[in-house]
Design a protein around this motif. Structure first.
Motif, short mmCIF file in Angstrom:
data_model
loop_
_atom_site.label_atom_id
_atom_site.label_comp_id
_atom_site.label_asym_id
_atom_site.label_seq_id
_atom_site.Cartn_x
_atom_site.Cartn_y
_atom_site.Cartn_z
N ARG A 1 34.95 47.60 43.30
CA ARG A 1 34.41 46.70 42.28
C ARG A 1 35.11 46.90 40.94
O ARG A 1 35.33 45.94 40.19
N ALA A 2 35.44 48.15 40.62
CA ALA A 2 36.17 48.41 39.38
C ALA A 2 37.54 47.74 39.40
O ALA A 2 37.98 47.16 38.40
N GLN A 3 38.21 47.78 40.55
CA GLN A 3 39.53 47.16 40.64
C GLN A 3 39.41 45.63 40.60
O GLN A 3 40.29 44.94 40.06
N ALA A 4 38.33 45.08 41.16
CA ALA A 4 38.11 43.64 41.07
C ALA A 4 37.96 43.22 39.60
O ALA A 4 38.45 42.17 39.18
N GLN B 1 55.27 38.10 32.27
CA GLN B 1 54.53 39.34 32.07
C GLN B 1 53.12 39.26 32.63
O GLN B 1 52.66 40.15 33.34
N ARG B 2 52.41 38.16 32.33
CA ARG B 2 51.04 38.02 32.83
C ARG B 2 51.01 37.81 34.34
O ARG B 2 50.12 38.33 35.02
N SER B 3 51.96 37.06 34.86
CA SER B 3 52.00 36.86 36.31
C SER B 3 52.16 38.19 37.05
O SER B 3 51.49 38.44 38.05
N ALA B 4 53.06 39.03 36.54
CA ALA B 4 53.27 40.33 37.16
C ALA B 4 52.03 41.20 37.05
O ALA B 4 51.67 41.93 37.97
N SER B 5 51.34 41.11 35.91
CA SER B 5 50.13 41.91 35.72
C SER B 5 49.03 41.49 36.69
O SER B 5 48.35 42.34 37.29
N VAL B 6 48.85 40.17 36.88
CA VAL B 6 47.85 39.68 37.82
C VAL B 6 48.21 40.07 39.25
O VAL B 6 47.35 40.51 40.03
N GLU B 7 49.48 39.93 39.61
CA GLU B 7 49.92 40.29 40.96
C GLU B 7 49.66 41.77 41.24
O GLU B 7 49.18 42.15 42.32
N SER B 8 49.98 42.62 40.27
CA SER B 8 49.76 44.06 40.45
C SER B 8 48.27 44.35 40.63
O SER B 8 47.87 45.12 41.52
N ALA B 9 47.42 43.73 39.81
CA ALA B 9 45.98 43.97 39.91
C ALA B 9 45.43 43.49 41.24
O ALA B 9 44.58 44.15 41.86
N GLN B 10 45.90 42.34 41.71
CA GLN B 10 45.42 41.82 42.99
C GLN B 10 45.85 42.70 44.15
O GLN B 10 45.08 42.93 45.10
N GLN B 11 47.06 43.20 44.11
CA GLN B 11 47.53 44.09 45.17
C GLN B 11 46.76 45.41 45.16
O GLN B 11 46.42 45.96 46.22
#
Length: 462
Positions: free
Chosen positions: A82-85, A133-143
């Motif tokens: 849940r924290a990672q979500a 930058q934001r795309s990479a940040s979202v991709e990292s968080a989703q992975q």
């Protein structure tokens, strides 16, 4: 500062329509995995979590439910997911504008005169373009969220296996007590036969003493077996989240299938494990997150374009001024002391670490499946062999005792046959325990450990 109400209204109107659900406006709750228990595929959705022992004798399914409901690790991994979500929501928030307000008042005293200056402003800031930058940040968080969900699955399957191991161990000690009681009754019968023959003068004192010694040893073995059974029940109770002295009544185990062979070839099982193992999925997701971090580090050294706008208000010495501003800002990093260079280098090296860990785990998965498959194959073969062993030992014990009672055999033959029978029964119990545990271990090594395994056992299927 009466115009602040007007500015507040502007701020409220500027909030996006989707902000109606302020507790989770970016809908990250839909991304997080389900609560670990009881949620495995063969069970009914969101059934109430078990917290007390059932009124009926404890089955393997009950033990697993209690373990998953009460163990702190299930709460830990679910909280981590849940924290990672929520971190995905943090990353997504970077795509949205920010709105901030400021207000101030200043008192001035100058040459016997004084006045107050009040001011207020609302500022809208919106990062329009940042070269990925934001795309990479979202991709990292989703992975990383995918890795957290897979890690939760790893924990669930590990606890599932632990519950079964504790449950089957308690069942084995219960069976050992029953076997010890049978051995004690046999030893009692032998002693009575020896005593009867001694009283009529057709047996020596040595026969009676040897039979008495065997009976005492059988009683001692029974006492030890009962103690081990109590310890096993205490261990099971503790594993399920109860006090060790909690009374637990075990249900009878279903019969082991006569042809209990795992039907798939080991190569197919390894391939299935590499596709299904949650720890391997977690490693793959962590690798993808690390690769996204490399792109993020590169993008942090690139230009950004931002939009800024907002009204201002100021009142000073009775004079009111209102205004506003709107503009674009281009920020071009020219030199940062080679920080970006080393950020990229560090991120790339971390991605190599994750790739190596993924490859090492893939190799370990194949070894886990191979060992579990061979152990289950051995246990399956042992089942039939120990069944034959017990049958022949029982017949041998009956023949030896009958011969002794008829006066054509010796007490040593009887005691030897009874010892062999007791050993055969214990080997049978161990074989049944090994088969149940290794069957679950193989399913866990493949990544397929769920309630369907227990349902198949209850229905007599391998």
């Amino acid at each position: 500062m009466r115009n602040l109400g007007r500015f507040s209204l502007i701020a409220l109107l500027a909030l996006p329509a989707w902000a109606g659900s302020l507790d989770d406006p970016l809908a990250t709750a839909e991304l997080q995995p389900l609560k670990p228990s009881p949620r495995l595929l063969a069970r009914v959705g969101e059934a109430p979590c078990a917290t007390t022992l059932p009124d009926t004798p404890l089955t393997a399914v009950d033990a697993v439910d209690l373990m998953l409901c009460n163990h702190p690790q299930t709460r830990e991994v679910w909280a981590a997911a849940r924290a990672q979500a929520a971190q995905v929501g943090v990353a997504r928030a970077g795509w949205l504008p920010t709105l901030s307000g400021s207000a101030g008042t200043t008192r001035f005293d100058y040459q016997n005169s004084a006045y107050t200056r009040d001011s207020a402003a609302i500022t809208l800031s919106w990062l329009l373009y940042d070269f990925g930058q934001r795309s990479a940040s979202v991709e990292s968080a989703q992975q990383l969220l995918g890795a957290a969900a897979a890690t939760q699955d790893v924990t669930v399957q590990t606890l599932f296996l632990n519950a079964l191991q504790a449950y089957y161990a308690a069942q084995a000690t219960r069976a050992a007590v029953a076997s010890a009681l049978q051995a004690e009754r046999s030893a009692q019968e032998s002693f009575q036969a020896a005593a009867a023959r001694y009283q009529v003068g057709v047996a020596t004192p040595a026969d009676r003493l040897q039979a008495q010694t065997a009976l005492s040893q059988a009683t001692l073995n029974r006492i030890k077996a009962e103690g081990e059974a109590r310890n096993a029940l205490g261990t099971l109770a503790n594993a399920l989240g109860f006090a060790a002295q909690q009374r637990i009544v075990l249900a009878d185990l279903p019969a082991v299938p006569a042809t209990a062979a795992f039907q798939k070839e080991v190569d197919g099982l390894i391939a299935e494990a590499q596709a299904r193992r949650p720890d391997l999925r977690a490693a793959e997701a962590q690798l993808k997150a690390a690769e996204a971090s490399v792109e993020l580090a590169r993008a942090q050294g690139r230009p950004t374009i931002s939009l800024g706008a907002g009204p201002t208000w100021q009142e000073s010495a009775g004079v009111t001024q209102q205004g506003g501003s709107i503009g674009l800002t281009l920020n071009v990093p020219i030199f940062s002391g080679f920080e970006t260079t080393y950020r990229v280098r560090s991120a790339a090296a971390q991605a190599e670490v994750r790739a190596a860990q993924r490859d090492r785990l893939r190799s370990q998965v194949a070894l886990d499946v191979w060992k579990a498959y061979q152990s289950l194959t051995t246990a399956t073969q042992s089942l039939q062999t120990t069944a034959d062993l017990v049958a022949s030992a029982e017949q041998s014990e009956r023949v030896a005792l009958g011969r002794y009672k008829a006066g054509v055999g010796t007490i040593l033959d009887v005691l030897s046959a009874q010892a062999a029978l007791a050993s055969a029964r214990l080997q049978r119990i161990q074989a049944q325990l090994d088969w149940n545990v290794y069957r679950a271990t193989l399913a866990q090594s493949v990544g397929a450990l769920d309630y369907t395994l227990l349902q198949a056992a209850a229905e007599g299927r391998p």
